[in-house]
Structure formats: C-alpha cells, structure tokens
Design a protein around this motif. Structure first.
Motif: not given
Length: 41
Positions: A11-26
C-alpha cells in the motif's frame, strides 16, 4: 491484466504516510529513468 499491486504490505499511500510520520521524505519518481545531466543518458 493489472501488473500493479498496491494492497496489503504494498500500500503506497500507507507507506508515504508512515514515512511522513517518521519525519522523513519520499522521493517518488514516476515514469522512465531520465538522466538529464548526461548526454544520451
């Protein structure tokens, strides 16, 4: 024929949101590989 699978752990949307929660960028590159700084690259 669908060659893309964005369900479950893919799930790409879930992955991008998880990365954002960690304070990182995709850095998501859609499309073919293009290397504009090299001639014919």
């Amino acid at each position: 024929m669908n060659v893309y699978n964005f369900e479950g752990r893919y799930d790409m949307v879930k992955f991008v949101k998880l990365v954002a929660e960690a304070g990182l960028y995709v850095h998501l590159r859609i499309g073919l590989y293009v290397c504009a700084e090299w001639n014919y690259g």
